[in-house]
Each structure stands twice: as structure tokens, then as C-alpha cells.
Motif scaffolding. Structure first.
Motif, PDB file in Angstrom:
ATOM      1  N   ALA A  73       0.811  -1.213   0.067  1.00  0.00           N
ATOM      2  CA  ALA A  73       0.031   0.090  -0.178  1.00  0.00           C
ATOM      3  C   ALA A  73       0.860   1.284  -0.147  1.00  0.00           C
ATOM      4  CB  ALA A  73      -1.034   0.157   1.251  1.00  0.00           C
ATOM      5  N   GLY A  74       2.011   1.393   0.697  1.00  0.00           N
ATOM      6  CA  GLY A  74       2.744   2.492   0.796  1.00  0.00           C
ATOM      7  C   GLY A  74       3.726   2.684  -0.703  1.00  0.00           C
ATOM      8  N   GLY A  75       3.796   1.487  -1.361  1.00  0.00           N
ATOM      9  CA  GLY A  75       4.633   1.560  -2.643  1.00  0.00           C
ATOM     10  C   GLY A  75       3.527   2.348  -3.748  1.00  0.00           C
ATOM     11  N   LEU A  76       2.268   1.687  -3.544  1.00  0.00           N
ATOM     12  CA  LEU A  76       1.160   2.266  -4.387  1.00  0.00           C
ATOM     13  C   LEU A  76       0.840   3.937  -4.130  1.00  0.00           C
ATOM     14  CD1 LEU A  76      -1.245  -0.787  -4.509  1.00  0.00           C
ATOM     15  CD2 LEU A  76       0.208   0.047  -6.296  1.00  0.00           C
ATOM     16  N   ALA A  77       0.913   4.276  -2.794  1.00  0.00           N
ATOM     17  CA  ALA A  77       0.778   5.633  -2.651  1.00  0.00           C
ATOM     18  C   ALA A  77       1.895   6.421  -3.205  1.00  0.00           C
ATOM     19  CB  ALA A  77       0.743   5.704  -1.132  1.00  0.00           C
ATOM     20  N   ALA A  78       3.286   5.757  -2.774  1.00  0.00           N
ATOM     21  CA  ALA A  78       4.332   6.402  -3.867  1.00  0.00           C
ATOM     22  C   ALA A  78       4.390   6.666  -5.121  1.00  0.00           C
ATOM     23  CB  ALA A  78       5.535   5.813  -3.110  1.00  0.00           C
ATOM     24  N   PRO A  84       3.172   8.861 -12.813  1.00  0.00           N
ATOM     25  CA  PRO A  84       3.544   8.784 -14.192  1.00  0.00           C
ATOM     26  C   PRO A  84       2.455   8.909 -15.209  1.00  0.00           C
ATOM     27  CG  PRO A  84       3.763   6.838 -13.027  1.00  0.00           C
ATOM     28  CD  PRO A  84       3.266   7.551 -12.126  1.00  0.00           C
ATOM     29  N   PHE A  85       1.403   8.577 -14.846  1.00  0.00           N
ATOM     30  CA  PHE A  85       0.290   8.605 -16.081  1.00  0.00           C
ATOM     31  C   PHE A  85      -0.494   9.566 -16.010  1.00  0.00           C
ATOM     32  CE2 PHE A  85       1.477   4.135 -15.523  1.00  0.00           C
ATOM     33  CZ  PHE A  85       1.637   3.622 -16.668  1.00  0.00           C
ATOM     34  N   HIS A  86      -0.163  10.802 -15.127  1.00  0.00           N
ATOM     35  CA  HIS A  86      -0.910  12.063 -14.943  1.00  0.00           C
ATOM     36  C   HIS A  86      -2.326  11.839 -14.913  1.00  0.00           C
ATOM     37  CE1 HIS A  86       2.788  12.676 -17.122  1.00  0.00           C
ATOM     38  NE2 HIS A  86       2.614  14.111 -16.720  1.00  0.00           N
ATOM     39  N   LEU A  87      -2.683  10.942 -13.858  1.00  0.00           N
ATOM     40  CA  LEU A  87      -4.218  10.844 -13.541  1.00  0.00           C
ATOM     41  C   LEU A  87      -4.928  11.813 -12.937  1.00  0.00           C
ATOM     42  CD1 LEU A  87      -3.827   7.339 -11.879  1.00  0.00           C
ATOM     43  CD2 LEU A  87      -4.455   7.701 -14.275  1.00  0.00           C
ATOM     44  N   ARG A  88      -6.216  12.339 -13.350  1.00  0.00           N
ATOM     45  CA  ARG A  88      -6.804  13.339 -12.819  1.00  0.00           C
ATOM     46  C   ARG A  88      -7.056  13.308 -11.317  1.00  0.00           C
ATOM     47  NH1 ARG A  88     -12.376  15.871 -15.748  1.00  0.00           N
ATOM     48  NH2 ARG A  88     -12.264  18.045 -14.361  1.00  0.00           N
ATOM     49  N   TYR A  89      -7.362  12.108 -10.947  1.00  0.00           N
ATOM     50  CA  TYR A  89      -7.739  11.891  -9.492  1.00  0.00           C
ATOM     51  C   TYR A  89      -6.521  11.454  -8.777  1.00  0.00           C
ATOM     52  CZ  TYR A  89     -12.093  12.990 -11.709  1.00  0.00           C
ATOM     53  OH  TYR A  89     -13.206  13.411 -12.325  1.00  0.00           O
ATOM     54  N   ALA A  90      -5.397  11.660  -9.205  1.00  0.00           N
ATOM     55  CA  ALA A  90      -4.239  11.015  -8.521  1.00  0.00           C
ATOM     56  C   ALA A  90      -4.205  11.300  -6.735  1.00  0.00           C
ATOM     57  CB  ALA A  90      -2.584  11.293  -9.076  1.00  0.00           C
ATOM     58  N   ARG A  91      -4.566  12.426  -6.455  1.00  0.00           N
ATOM     59  CA  ARG A  91      -4.454  12.867  -5.215  1.00  0.00           C
ATOM     60  C   ARG A  91      -5.476  12.000  -4.417  1.00  0.00           C
ATOM     61  NH1 ARG A  91      -7.412  16.735  -7.725  1.00  0.00           N
ATOM     62  NH2 ARG A  91      -9.386  17.231  -6.988  1.00  0.00           N
ATOM     63  N   TRP A  92      -6.490  11.627  -4.948  1.00  0.00           N
ATOM     64  CA  TRP A  92      -7.274  10.712  -4.318  1.00  0.00           C
ATOM     65  C   TRP A  92      -6.709   9.111  -4.045  1.00  0.00           C
ATOM     66  CZ3 TRP A  92     -10.334  13.392  -1.380  1.00  0.00           C
ATOM     67  CH2 TRP A  92     -11.044  14.656  -1.691  1.00  0.00           C
ATOM     68  N   PHE A  93      -6.221   8.745  -5.120  1.00  0.00           N
ATOM     69  CA  PHE A  93      -5.699   7.518  -5.042  1.00  0.00           C
ATOM     70  C   PHE A  93      -4.275   7.711  -3.960  1.00  0.00           C
ATOM     71  CE2 PHE A  93      -6.991   7.100  -9.305  1.00  0.00           C
ATOM     72  CZ  PHE A  93      -7.611   5.576  -9.131  1.00  0.00           C
ATOM     73  N   THR A  94      -3.713   8.671  -3.837  1.00  0.00           N
ATOM     74  CA  THR A  94      -2.715   8.675  -2.818  1.00  0.00           C
ATOM     75  C   THR A  94      -3.349   8.972  -1.358  1.00  0.00           C
ATOM     76  OG1 THR A  94      -1.255  10.288  -4.418  1.00  0.00           O
ATOM     77  CG2 THR A  94      -0.909  10.409  -2.030  1.00  0.00           C
ATOM     78  N   ALA A  95      -4.283   9.640  -1.293  1.00  0.00           N
ATOM     79  CA  ALA A  95      -4.942   9.527   0.004  1.00  0.00           C
ATOM     80  C   ALA A  95      -5.524   8.266   0.492  1.00  0.00           C
ATOM     81  CB  ALA A  95      -6.247  10.771  -0.157  1.00  0.00           C
TER      82      ALA A  95
END
Length: 245
Positions: A73-78, A84-95
Motif C-alpha cells: 500500500a505504501g508503494g502504491l501511494a508513492a 507517471p500516467f498523469h491521472l486526474r484523480y491521483a491525489r485521491w489515490f494517494t489519500a
């Protein structure tokens, strides 16, 4: 001599009978001394593992599994932070991945800790970390500025969109973004970022499958190359003046 032999004969017979009884005992039978008979091969000592150690093995196995999941999970957050794929909702994946990593890490230490004060302390610290992260994400979402779409040009599954920001300023700031796909994995990357007091771009278009163009009202022409898979843009245009290119 004859008398001595007759006197010792019953003892010999009794020893032979005891040996025959021991040999006829089942292979997995254990006597009162803690030894297990092994047929004609003799006696072997049974490995007596304390019951506490037997219970500890599954607990450590669960802790290892939870720790591995927390690292994933930590690796996926990093990876979501790197985006690298410029996801529009990347910040929510990080959270979400950070929250999951915190929960798994708390569960790992709770399993390792013995029952009592140590486990209560681990759970309390984990709860504080989780609630703090949730509060931070909620506050950041409240500070996020929503963009207003001014115009867009579509080309297949991709869209060049002129957006207007709404910062705490008198004059809005205009930008051009490239969007692709839809849903939670929709991609978005910046092509052109204007400055305050600059008018909206006069036009945007797809030159070809790998090139986009932005034209300002002042006559400036900006072109960028776009990588199809990751939507990486080269270069990203950020003029420093409203009256120049």
C-alpha cells in the motif's frame, strides 16, 4: 551350580517378557517418561513444544502478511504521488493508499504486541494517525480550487480543454489542459498555464496525433509534443508576461 541357575531363571524370563511387550507396543505410543516407541528401532524423544510457542507461530505469520500488505500500500501511494500516467484523480489515490497503509501498519503492530497496555497504546497511536490523515485530506479538499470549462476541442478519446481558475484574485487565470479517458482513471495534463490579467487563449487544436497547439489573443503560438500512453507533455508553456510570448 544347578540350584543357582534355577534361582535366577524367573528373573531372566521376566526381563524377556518385558522386552517382548515393549517391542509389541504401537509405533506412536508414548510411555509415562515422555519417550515414544519406534518399533524395532528403539525409543525416540518426542519434541515437546510449549503451547505458547505453538500459538505464537500463526500470530507472527499474520503479522508478516499484514506488514507485506502495508508495504505494498505504501508503494502504491508513492506511485500515485509520482503520477507517471498523469491521472486526474491521483491525489485521491494517494489519500486512499496512505490511509490503507496506516490501517495495515496499525494492525501489524497490534498483532505483534502482547495483550494489554502495549496493544492499547498501539491502537491509540494508530487511531490518532488515521484521524489526523483524514482531517488533513478533508482540509486539503476544501482548499482545492474548482476550474470552470471555457471551451474544448475533441479528437477521438482526447480533449483539449480551456479552463478558467477561480483564485482569490480580480482577474481569472486561464490554462489549457489535455484530457483522455473517463472515470476514476481519467488522465489530465497541463499544456499551457497563463498568468493573471492575460486573456483566454484564442484557439487550441490537435496538429496531429502527437502534437497540440495553443494560440493566444496576442498572436503567440505554442506547440507541445504529447506521449500517447502517459500523456507526458514536452514542453509545458508557462509565459511570465501577459503581453508577450
Amino acid at each position: 551350580m544347578r540350584a543357582e541357575f534355577e534361582y535366577g531363571e524367573p528373573d531372566v524370563l521376566r526381563v524377556v517378557a518385558d522386552l517382548e511387550a515393549a517391542t509389541a507396543r504401537p509405533a506412536d505410543q508414548q510411555d509415562d517418561t515422555g519417550w515414544t516407541s519406534c518399533g524395532s528401532r528403539g525409543l525416540a524423544r518426542r519434541d515437546r513444544t510449549p503451547s505458547g510457542r505453538i500459538r505464537r507461530v500463526p500470530r507472527l505469520r499474520r503479522a508478516v502478511i499484514l506488514a507485506v500488505l502495508a508495504l505494498i500500500a505504501g508503494g502504491l501511494a508513492a506511485l500515485a504521488v509520482a503520477d507517471p500516467f498523469h491521472l486526474r484523480y491521483a491525489r485521491w489515490f494517494t489519500a486512499g493508499f496512505v490511509l490503507l497503509a496506516l490501517l495495515l501498519a496499525t494492525a501489524t503492530f497490534a498483532v505483534v504486541a502482547r495483550r494489554g497496555l502495549a496493544r492499547v497504546l498501539v491502537l491509540a497511536l494508530g487511531a490518532v494517525a488515521v484521524l489526523g490523515w483524514v482531517a488533513l485530506v478533508g482540509l486539503a479538499s476544501q482548499l482545492t480550487v474548482a476550474n470552470h470549462t471555457v471551451s474544448q476541442v475533441a479528437d477521438g478519446g482526447r480533449r483539449l480543454v480551456v479552463v478558467e481558475g477561480a483564485p482569490a484574485a480580480i482577474d481569472p487565470i486561464y490554462a489549457v489542459v489535455l484530457q483522455a479517458g473517463s472515470g476514476p482513471f481519467e488522465q489530465e495534463t497541463v499544456i499551457y498555464q497563463g498568468v493573471e490579467q492575460a486573456p483566454a487563449p484564442a484557439g487550441v487544436r490537435f496538429v496531429d496525433s502527437d502534437t497540440v497547439e495553443v494560440r493566444t489573443s496576442g498572436g503567440c503560438l505554442y506547440r507541445s509534443e504529447v506521449e500517447a500512453l502517459t500523456l507526458a507533455v514536452d514542453p509545458v508553456h508557462r509565459p511570465l508576461r501577459a503581453d508577450g510570448c
